[in-house]
Design a protein around this motif. Structure first.
Motif, PDB file in Angstrom:
ATOM      1  N   ARG A 145     -24.604  15.690 -20.767  1.00  0.00           N
ATOM      2  CA  ARG A 145     -24.069  14.457 -20.199  1.00  0.00           C
ATOM      3  C   ARG A 145     -24.769  14.150 -18.885  1.00  0.00           C
ATOM      4  NH1 ARG A 145     -17.687  14.437 -19.858  1.00  0.00           N
ATOM      5  NH2 ARG A 145     -18.252  12.350 -19.126  1.00  0.00           N
ATOM      6  N   CYS A 146     -24.823  12.875 -18.559  1.00  0.00           N
ATOM      7  CA  CYS A 146     -25.455  12.457 -17.311  1.00  0.00           C
ATOM      8  C   CYS A 146     -24.718  13.073 -16.125  1.00  0.00           C
ATOM      9  CB  CYS A 146     -25.427  10.923 -17.217  1.00  0.00           C
ATOM     10  SG  CYS A 146     -26.193  10.304 -15.712  1.00  0.00           S
ATOM     11  N   LYS A 147     -25.470  13.762 -15.283  1.00  0.00           N
ATOM     12  CA  LYS A 147     -24.867  14.447 -14.155  1.00  0.00           C
ATOM     13  C   LYS A 147     -24.688  13.467 -12.993  1.00  0.00           C
ATOM     14  CE  LYS A 147     -26.776  18.969 -15.307  1.00  0.00           C
ATOM     15  NZ  LYS A 147     -27.603  20.109 -14.836  1.00  0.00           N
ATOM     16  N   ASN A 148     -23.415  13.350 -12.552  1.00  0.00           N
ATOM     17  CA  ASN A 148     -23.112  12.520 -11.399  1.00  0.00           C
ATOM     18  C   ASN A 148     -22.878  13.410 -10.188  1.00  0.00           C
ATOM     19  OD1 ASN A 148     -23.180  10.119 -12.899  1.00  0.00           O
ATOM     20  ND2 ASN A 148     -21.070  10.451 -13.606  1.00  0.00           N
ATOM     21  N   HIS A 149     -23.285  12.951  -9.037  1.00  0.00           N
ATOM     22  CA  HIS A 149     -23.141  13.724  -7.814  1.00  0.00           C
ATOM     23  C   HIS A 149     -21.907  13.228  -7.060  1.00  0.00           C
ATOM     24  CE1 HIS A 149     -27.139  15.417  -8.422  1.00  0.00           C
ATOM     25  NE2 HIS A 149     -27.547  14.190  -8.705  1.00  0.00           N
ATOM     26  N   CYS A 166     -22.520  20.863   3.308  1.00  0.00           N
ATOM     27  CA  CYS A 166     -23.190  19.865   2.460  1.00  0.00           C
ATOM     28  C   CYS A 166     -23.997  20.565   1.370  1.00  0.00           C
ATOM     29  CB  CYS A 166     -24.103  18.988   3.318  1.00  0.00           C
ATOM     30  SG  CYS A 166     -25.061  17.807   2.360  1.00  0.00           S
ATOM     31  N   TYR A 167     -23.646  20.306   0.109  1.00  0.00           N
ATOM     32  CA  TYR A 167     -24.408  20.816  -1.039  1.00  0.00           C
ATOM     33  C   TYR A 167     -25.157  19.706  -1.770  1.00  0.00           C
ATOM     34  CZ  TYR A 167     -21.720  25.111  -0.429  1.00  0.00           C
ATOM     35  OH  TYR A 167     -21.178  26.257   0.087  1.00  0.00           O
ATOM     36  N   VAL A 168     -24.778  18.454  -1.504  1.00  0.00           N
ATOM     37  CA  VAL A 168     -25.450  17.299  -2.103  1.00  0.00           C
ATOM     38  C   VAL A 168     -25.988  16.448  -0.968  1.00  0.00           C
ATOM     39  CG1 VAL A 168     -25.243  15.325  -3.656  1.00  0.00           C
ATOM     40  CG2 VAL A 168     -23.815  17.352  -4.013  1.00  0.00           C
ATOM     41  N   PRO A 169     -27.297  16.498  -0.695  1.00  0.00           N
ATOM     42  CA  PRO A 169     -27.833  15.698   0.419  1.00  0.00           C
ATOM     43  C   PRO A 169     -27.610  14.208   0.174  1.00  0.00           C
ATOM     44  CG  PRO A 169     -29.431  17.335  -0.345  1.00  0.00           C
ATOM     45  CD  PRO A 169     -28.340  17.317  -1.358  1.00  0.00           C
ATOM     46  N   GLY A 170     -27.351  13.498   1.264  1.00  0.00           N
ATOM     47  CA  GLY A 170     -27.143  12.058   1.155  1.00  0.00           C
ATOM     48  C   GLY A 170     -26.392  11.528   2.363  1.00  0.00           C
ATOM     49  N   VAL A 171     -25.810  10.344   2.192  1.00  0.00           N
ATOM     50  CA  VAL A 171     -25.069   9.661   3.256  1.00  0.00           C
ATOM     51  C   VAL A 171     -23.571   9.888   3.025  1.00  0.00           C
ATOM     52  CG1 VAL A 171     -24.576   7.445   4.344  1.00  0.00           C
ATOM     53  CG2 VAL A 171     -26.890   7.951   3.517  1.00  0.00           C
ATOM     54  N   TYR A 172     -22.861  10.312   4.097  1.00  0.00           N
ATOM     55  CA  TYR A 172     -21.429  10.627   4.019  1.00  0.00           C
ATOM     56  C   TYR A 172     -20.661   9.786   5.032  1.00  0.00           C
ATOM     57  CZ  TYR A 172     -22.336  14.808   1.187  1.00  0.00           C
ATOM     58  OH  TYR A 172     -22.694  15.666   0.182  1.00  0.00           O
ATOM     59  N   SER A 183     -11.170  13.808   6.979  1.00  0.00           N
ATOM     60  CA  SER A 183     -11.588  13.449   5.625  1.00  0.00           C
ATOM     61  C   SER A 183     -13.076  13.084   5.617  1.00  0.00           C
ATOM     62  CB  SER A 183     -10.774  12.258   5.092  1.00  0.00           C
ATOM     63  OG  SER A 183      -9.397  12.550   5.120  1.00  0.00           O
ATOM     64  N   GLY A 184     -13.678  13.183   4.424  1.00  0.00           N
ATOM     65  CA  GLY A 184     -15.078  12.795   4.253  1.00  0.00           C
ATOM     66  C   GLY A 184     -15.445  12.711   2.787  1.00  0.00           C
ATOM     67  N   TYR A 185     -16.428  11.896   2.470  1.00  0.00           N
ATOM     68  CA  TYR A 185     -16.882  11.769   1.077  1.00  0.00           C
ATOM     69  C   TYR A 185     -18.325  11.275   1.046  1.00  0.00           C
ATOM     70  CZ  TYR A 185     -15.658   6.833   1.735  1.00  0.00           C
ATOM     71  OH  TYR A 185     -15.544   5.538   2.227  1.00  0.00           O
ATOM     72  N   LEU A 186     -18.962  11.504  -0.090  1.00  0.00           N
ATOM     73  CA  LEU A 186     -20.367  11.126  -0.294  1.00  0.00           C
ATOM     74  C   LEU A 186     -20.441   9.651  -0.664  1.00  0.00           C
ATOM     75  CD1 LEU A 186     -23.401  11.884  -0.683  1.00  0.00           C
ATOM     76  CD2 LEU A 186     -22.817  12.452  -3.065  1.00  0.00           C
ATOM     77  N   VAL A 187     -21.256   8.919   0.067  1.00  0.00           N
ATOM     78  CA  VAL A 187     -21.441   7.492  -0.201  1.00  0.00           C
ATOM     79  C   VAL A 187     -22.633   7.273  -1.142  1.00  0.00           C
ATOM     80  CG1 VAL A 187     -21.905   5.231   0.840  1.00  0.00           C
ATOM     81  CG2 VAL A 187     -20.432   6.874   2.015  1.00  0.00           C
ATOM     82  N   LYS A 188     -23.765   7.892  -0.836  1.00  0.00           N
ATOM     83  CA  LYS A 188     -24.963   7.723  -1.667  1.00  0.00           C
ATOM     84  C   LYS A 188     -25.789   9.014  -1.648  1.00  0.00           C
ATOM     85  CE  LYS A 188     -29.161   4.926  -2.131  1.00  0.00           C
ATOM     86  NZ  LYS A 188     -30.036   6.108  -2.131  1.00  0.00           N
ATOM     87  N   PRO A 189     -26.009   9.599  -2.817  1.00  0.00           N
ATOM     88  CA  PRO A 189     -26.853  10.816  -2.844  1.00  0.00           C
ATOM     89  C   PRO A 189     -28.293  10.490  -2.497  1.00  0.00           C
ATOM     90  CG  PRO A 189     -25.572  10.575  -4.869  1.00  0.00           C
ATOM     91  CD  PRO A 189     -25.471   9.280  -4.132  1.00  0.00           C
ATOM     92  N   GLU A 190     -28.965  11.446  -1.926  1.00  0.00           N
ATOM     93  CA  GLU A 190     -30.369  11.267  -1.553  1.00  0.00           C
ATOM     94  C   GLU A 190     -31.267  11.157  -2.779  1.00  0.00           C
ATOM     95  OE1 GLU A 190     -32.861  14.631   0.061  1.00  0.00           O
ATOM     96  OE2 GLU A 190     -32.547  13.528   1.926  1.00  0.00           O
ATOM     97  N   ALA A 191     -30.862  11.737  -3.918  1.00  0.00           N
ATOM     98  CA  ALA A 191     -31.681  11.718  -5.120  1.00  0.00           C
ATOM     99  C   ALA A 191     -31.721  10.343  -5.775  1.00  0.00           C
ATOM    100  CB  ALA A 191     -31.155  12.742  -6.130  1.00  0.00           C
ATOM    101  N   GLU A 192     -30.760   9.493  -5.498  1.00  0.00           N
ATOM    102  CA  GLU A 192     -30.768   8.170  -6.099  1.00  0.00           C
ATOM    103  C   GLU A 192     -31.778   7.272  -5.396  1.00  0.00           C
ATOM    104  OE1 GLU A 192     -26.938   6.425  -6.154  1.00  0.00           O
ATOM    105  OE2 GLU A 192     -26.068   7.922  -7.517  1.00  0.00           O
ATOM    106  N   PRO A 193     -32.450   6.384  -6.155  1.00  0.00           N
ATOM    107  CA  PRO A 193     -33.433   5.476  -5.549  1.00  0.00           C
ATOM    108  C   PRO A 193     -32.777   4.469  -4.620  1.00  0.00           C
ATOM    109  CG  PRO A 193     -33.067   4.883  -7.850  1.00  0.00           C
ATOM    110  CD  PRO A 193     -32.298   6.166  -7.610  1.00  0.00           C
TER     111      PRO A 193
END
Length: 279
Positions: free
Chosen positions: A138-142, A185-191, A269-279
């Protein structure tokens, strides 16, 4: 004297007869017979001509092998010292042995120069349709998100304190460590992060939102006669293994946050807005 003289005469006569007898005994040939012999006899050859004639008689031709052995006279020109003996012929196939064991592999030689690329070949015929493959994953979502709270009040002392939370609302994949009070942080990106506290009346409120060992933003409230809710929020670009946490300032001033065991006044609180792997 008279008896010796006849003896000497007799001895001289015998000696003369012995010496001159063979010469006087030859009979001269007849002139006619001498002419017949001269007509039939071959002319006499000197010694060199007879040697060449005999050598030519026994010399082989160019396309013939010489005889195995023959006699030579010491006066013949080019006469060998020893008779010619033919070289014996050996059949090599009789002496051939059995096949030996295979030898060790030799060292690899030097690489040759890269050749020029060849011309592109003709397109081959189209192949047959392959069978259907197995279904893929299945498509992996971050995702990354957390929300925690604290029900105990906190007062400052002589050193900085990490705010430890005792209530877990959301902790997706366990990225927030409740024992250390830090988000990893295990998923690089914007939080996006948010901090909410309740001030203590007649006391100052002084906290920092930290990224690793860096002070990022401050949450501050002055001394007041009444307590109020105070908040701070921000967005951070995090790399893998970055840490985000809340620190209470040390006790240079009387600094505190309020809470009780019946209600939760402090939240982080905190959450991932956009993973770094996404274009």
């Amino acid at each position: 004297m008279g008896s010796r003289r006849p003896g000497r005469v007799m001895a001289c006569c015998l000696l003369l007869a012995f010496v001159c007898g063979p010469v006087l005994g030859r009979v001269p040939p007849d002139p006619e017979e001498q002419q017949e012999q001269e007509g039939t006899e071959e002319p006499l050859l000197d010694h060199a001509e007879r040697a060449e004639d005999k050598h030519g008689k026994y010399s082989p031709r160019q396309d013939e092998e010489p005889p195995a052995s023959r006699c030579y006279r010491c006066c013949d020109p080019g006469a060998p010292l020893y008779p010619t003996v033919p070289v014996p012929q050996i059949n090599i196939t009789i002496l051939k042995g059995e096949k030996g064991d295979r030898g060790y592999r030799g060292l690899q030689g030097k690489y040759g120069k890269t050749g020029a690329a060849g011309a592109r070949g003709h397109a081959g015929p189209k192949g047959q349709k392959g069978s259907m493959g197995a279904p893929g994953d299945r498509c992996k979502n971050h995702y990354a998100a957390f929300s925690v709270g604290r029900k105990k009040p906190l007062h400052s002392n002589d050193y900085y304190q990490t705010v430890i939370f005792d209530t877990e609302f959301v902790n997706l994949y366990g990225h927030f460590n409740m024992f250390t009070g830090k988000f990893y942080c295990y998923v690089p990106g914007v939080y996006f992060f948010s901090l909410n506290v309740h001030t203590w009346n007649q006391k100052e409120t002084y906290l920092h939102v930290m990224r690793n060992a860096e002070e990022v933003v401050i949450l501050y409230a002055q001394v007041s006669d009444r307590s109020i809710m105070q908040s701070q929020s921000l967005m951070l670009a995090l790399r893998e293994q970055d840490e985000v946490w809340v620190r209470l300032f040390k006790g240079e001033r009387e600094n505190a946050v309020f809470s009780d065991e019946f209600d939760t006044y402090i939240t982080f609180s905190g959450y991932l807005v956009k993973p770094e792997a996404e274009p």
